[in-house]
Design a protein around this motif. Structure first.
Motif, PDB file in Angstrom:
ATOM      1  N   THR A   1     -31.580 -56.255  25.146  1.00 15.05           N
ATOM      2  CA  THR A   1     -32.147 -57.496  24.631  1.00 15.05           C
ATOM      3  C   THR A   1     -31.991 -58.619  25.647  1.00 15.05           C
ATOM      4  O   THR A   1     -31.130 -58.580  26.508  1.00 15.05           O
ATOM      5  N   GLU A   2     -32.812 -59.610  25.499  1.00 16.25           N
ATOM      6  CA  GLU A   2     -32.717 -60.829  26.293  1.00 16.25           C
ATOM      7  C   GLU A   2     -32.285 -61.957  25.363  1.00 16.25           C
ATOM      8  O   GLU A   2     -32.691 -61.996  24.199  1.00 16.25           O
ATOM      9  N   PRO A   3     -31.470 -62.888  25.853  1.00 17.88           N
ATOM     10  CA  PRO A   3     -31.017 -63.990  25.002  1.00 17.88           C
ATOM     11  C   PRO A   3     -32.200 -64.802  24.470  1.00 17.88           C
ATOM     12  O   PRO A   3     -33.099 -65.171  25.215  1.00 17.88           O
ATOM     13  N   GLY A   4     -32.196 -65.042  23.168  1.00 16.98           N
ATOM     14  CA  GLY A   4     -33.220 -65.864  22.550  1.00 16.98           C
ATOM     15  C   GLY A   4     -34.531 -65.156  22.259  1.00 16.98           C
ATOM     16  O   GLY A   4     -35.422 -65.745  21.656  1.00 16.98           O
ATOM     17  N   LYS A   5     -34.702 -63.909  22.668  1.00 12.50           N
ATOM     18  CA  LYS A   5     -35.929 -63.162  22.390  1.00 12.50           C
ATOM     19  C   LYS A   5     -35.692 -62.295  21.161  1.00 12.50           C
ATOM     20  O   LYS A   5     -34.835 -61.415  21.178  1.00 12.50           O
ATOM     21  N   PRO A   6     -36.428 -62.526  20.079  1.00 10.40           N
ATOM     22  CA  PRO A   6     -36.155 -61.803  18.831  1.00 10.40           C
ATOM     23  C   PRO A   6     -36.542 -60.330  18.900  1.00 10.40           C
ATOM     24  O   PRO A   6     -37.457 -59.935  19.615  1.00 10.40           O
ATOM     25  N   LEU A   7     -35.798 -59.540  18.136  1.00 12.60           N
ATOM     26  CA  LEU A   7     -36.080 -58.124  17.938  1.00 12.60           C
ATOM     27  C   LEU A   7     -36.415 -57.928  16.466  1.00 12.60           C
ATOM     28  O   LEU A   7     -35.896 -58.648  15.608  1.00 12.60           O
ATOM     29  N   ALA A   8     -37.248 -56.942  16.164  1.00 12.11           N
ATOM     30  CA  ALA A   8     -37.652 -56.734  14.774  1.00 12.11           C
ATOM     31  C   ALA A   8     -37.558 -55.260  14.391  1.00 12.11           C
ATOM     32  O   ALA A   8     -37.706 -54.377  15.238  1.00 12.11           O
ATOM     33  N   TRP A   9     -37.300 -55.051  13.115  1.00  9.23           N
ATOM     34  CA  TRP A   9     -37.265 -53.720  12.516  1.00  9.23           C
ATOM     35  C   TRP A   9     -38.030 -53.785  11.203  1.00  9.23           C
ATOM     36  O   TRP A   9     -38.105 -54.819  10.558  1.00  9.23           O
ATOM     37  N   LYS A  10     -38.549 -52.635  10.802  1.00 12.77           N
ATOM     38  CA  LYS A  10     -39.286 -52.526   9.547  1.00 12.77           C
ATOM     39  C   LYS A  10     -38.767 -51.304   8.805  1.00 12.77           C
ATOM     40  O   LYS A  10     -38.473 -50.278   9.422  1.00 12.77           O
ATOM     41  N   VAL A  11     -38.661 -51.407   7.498  1.00 11.81           N
ATOM     42  CA  VAL A  11     -38.290 -50.251   6.683  1.00 11.81           C
ATOM     43  C   VAL A  11     -39.507 -49.344   6.591  1.00 11.81           C
ATOM     44  O   VAL A  11     -40.587 -49.771   6.179  1.00 11.81           O
ATOM     45  N   THR A  12     -39.334 -48.097   7.036  1.00  7.86           N
ATOM     46  CA  THR A  12     -40.399 -47.098   6.979  1.00  7.86           C
ATOM     47  C   THR A  12     -39.856 -45.833   6.329  1.00  7.86           C
ATOM     48  O   THR A  12     -38.668 -45.734   6.030  1.00  7.86           O
ATOM     49  N   THR A  13     -40.720 -44.864   6.139  1.00  5.50           N
ATOM     50  CA  THR A  13     -40.289 -43.593   5.565  1.00  5.50           C
ATOM     51  C   THR A  13     -40.011 -42.585   6.666  1.00  5.50           C
ATOM     52  O   THR A  13     -40.689 -42.558   7.688  1.00  5.50           O
ATOM     53  N   GLU A  14     -38.985 -41.775   6.432  1.00  3.07           N
ATOM     54  CA  GLU A  14     -38.751 -40.617   7.288  1.00  3.07           C
ATOM     55  C   GLU A  14     -39.553 -39.474   6.693  1.00  3.07           C
ATOM     56  O   GLU A  14     -39.855 -39.457   5.500  1.00  3.07           O
ATOM     57  N   PHE A  15     -39.890 -38.508   7.520  1.00  8.76           N
ATOM     58  CA  PHE A  15     -40.663 -37.371   7.019  1.00  8.76           C
ATOM     59  C   PHE A  15     -40.258 -36.113   7.757  1.00  8.76           C
ATOM     60  O   PHE A  15     -39.683 -36.170   8.846  1.00  8.76           O
ATOM     61  N   ALA A  16     -40.554 -34.997   7.138  1.00  6.20           N
ATOM     62  CA  ALA A  16     -40.279 -33.705   7.756  1.00  6.20           C
ATOM     63  C   ALA A  16     -41.393 -33.424   8.755  1.00  6.20           C
ATOM     64  O   ALA A  16     -42.500 -33.053   8.381  1.00  6.20           O
ATOM     65  N   ASP A  17     -41.121 -33.623  10.029  1.00  4.69           N
ATOM     66  CA  ASP A  17     -42.120 -33.465  11.092  1.00  4.69           C
ATOM     67  C   ASP A  17     -42.189 -31.992  11.496  1.00  4.69           C
ATOM     68  O   ASP A  17     -41.508 -31.540  12.402  1.00  4.69           O
ATOM     69  N   ARG A  18     -43.043 -31.240  10.843  1.00  5.10           N
ATOM     70  CA  ARG A  18     -43.106 -29.795  11.048  1.00  5.10           C
ATOM     71  C   ARG A  18     -43.687 -29.410  12.410  1.00  5.10           C
ATOM     72  O   ARG A  18     -43.281 -28.421  12.993  1.00  5.10           O
ATOM     73  N   ASN A  19     -44.639 -30.173  12.900  1.00  4.99           N
ATOM     74  CA  ASN A  19     -45.246 -29.817  14.186  1.00  4.99           C
ATOM     75  C   ASN A  19     -44.660 -30.623  15.353  1.00  4.99           C
ATOM     76  O   ASN A  19     -45.151 -30.526  16.472  1.00  4.99           O
ATOM     77  N   ASN A  20     -43.638 -31.417  15.095  1.00  6.93           N
ATOM     78  CA  ASN A  20     -42.899 -32.179  16.117  1.00  6.93           C
ATOM     79  C   ASN A  20     -43.777 -33.065  16.995  1.00  6.93           C
ATOM     80  O   ASN A  20     -43.535 -33.203  18.186  1.00  6.93           O
ATOM     81  N   ASN A  21     -44.776 -33.689  16.398  1.00  7.61           N
ATOM     82  CA  ASN A  21     -45.610 -34.591  17.183  1.00  7.61           C
ATOM     83  C   ASN A  21     -45.233 -36.066  16.963  1.00  7.61           C
ATOM     84  O   ASN A  21     -45.818 -36.952  17.573  1.00  7.61           O
TER      85      ASN A  21
END
Length: 193
Positions: free
Chosen positions: A142-162
């Motif tokens: 991170t850089e001082p004063g530069k915001p970072l963001a996160w979002k709540v998402t769903t995890e999933f069973a990635d069968r084909n690993n893409n």
């Protein structure tokens, strides 16, 4: 007596000045060293505190995901974009609530929500943190004063690993995913003005 050698009162004055100069130099070097150590330790403390908040929010999302999956009418997709701070019963000193500006004050968290249709009950958006100094947070520099963001998402069973969710891959839980504020959040922020 040697003519270049100072004696008597002049010699004592010279010796005192030399001792004072050596003492001030030593104290200066020690102060410089201690200030570097203090700066490094404050950076490590901020880094640990922010990573601890993320870990607690992720743990709360695991529990919330399990609750939703165990309920009969539960839909993990409806939980995408929720405010994870609402899931933890704790008074966060550095959580400002809803973002009142484009980014929270340095060292603070806020939840930037976006406008929803009238039928949606919960505000959905991004969790934003603005670091005070350069730290490593969630495997991102991170850089001082530069915001970072996160979002709540769903995890999933990635069968084909893409790394992308297809129709036949079911959601398995909730997680915090990093979001680029410039790419995804900017159009929403402009729409709220």
């Amino acid at each position: 007596m040697h003519p270049g050698r100072a004696t008597g009162v002049a010699g004592l004055a010279y010796a005192r000045k030399l001792r004072l100069l050596v003492t001030v130099t030593i104290i200066g070097v020690l102060a410089w060293f201690l200030l570097n150590v203090l700066e490094r330790e404050t950076r490590h403390a901020e880094e640990r505190a922010a990573n601890m908040v993320l870990a607690q929010l992720r743990a709360a999302l695991v529990i919330r995901g399990a609750e939703v999956m165990l309920s009969r009418e539960g839909d993990l997709g409806a939980q995408v974009g929720i405010n994870p701070f609402k899931l933890v019963e704790h008074q966060w000193l550095n959580y400002q609530g809803a973002c009142r500006s484009q980014q929270p004050a340095r060292g603070n968290w806020c939840f930037h929500w976006r406008e929803q249709k009238q039928t949606v009950n919960r505000p959905k958006g991004w969790l934003i943190y603005t670091p005070r100094q350069r730290i490593d947070l969630d495997r991102r520099r991170t850089e001082p004063g530069k915001p970072l963001a996160w979002k709540v998402t769903t995890e999933f069973a990635d069968r084909n690993n893409n790394g992308q969710r297809e129709q036949d891959e079911r959601p398995t839980g909730l997680k915090l995913s990093p979001v680029s504020l410039t790419a995804e959040a900017a159009p929403t922020q402009d729409a709220q003005r």
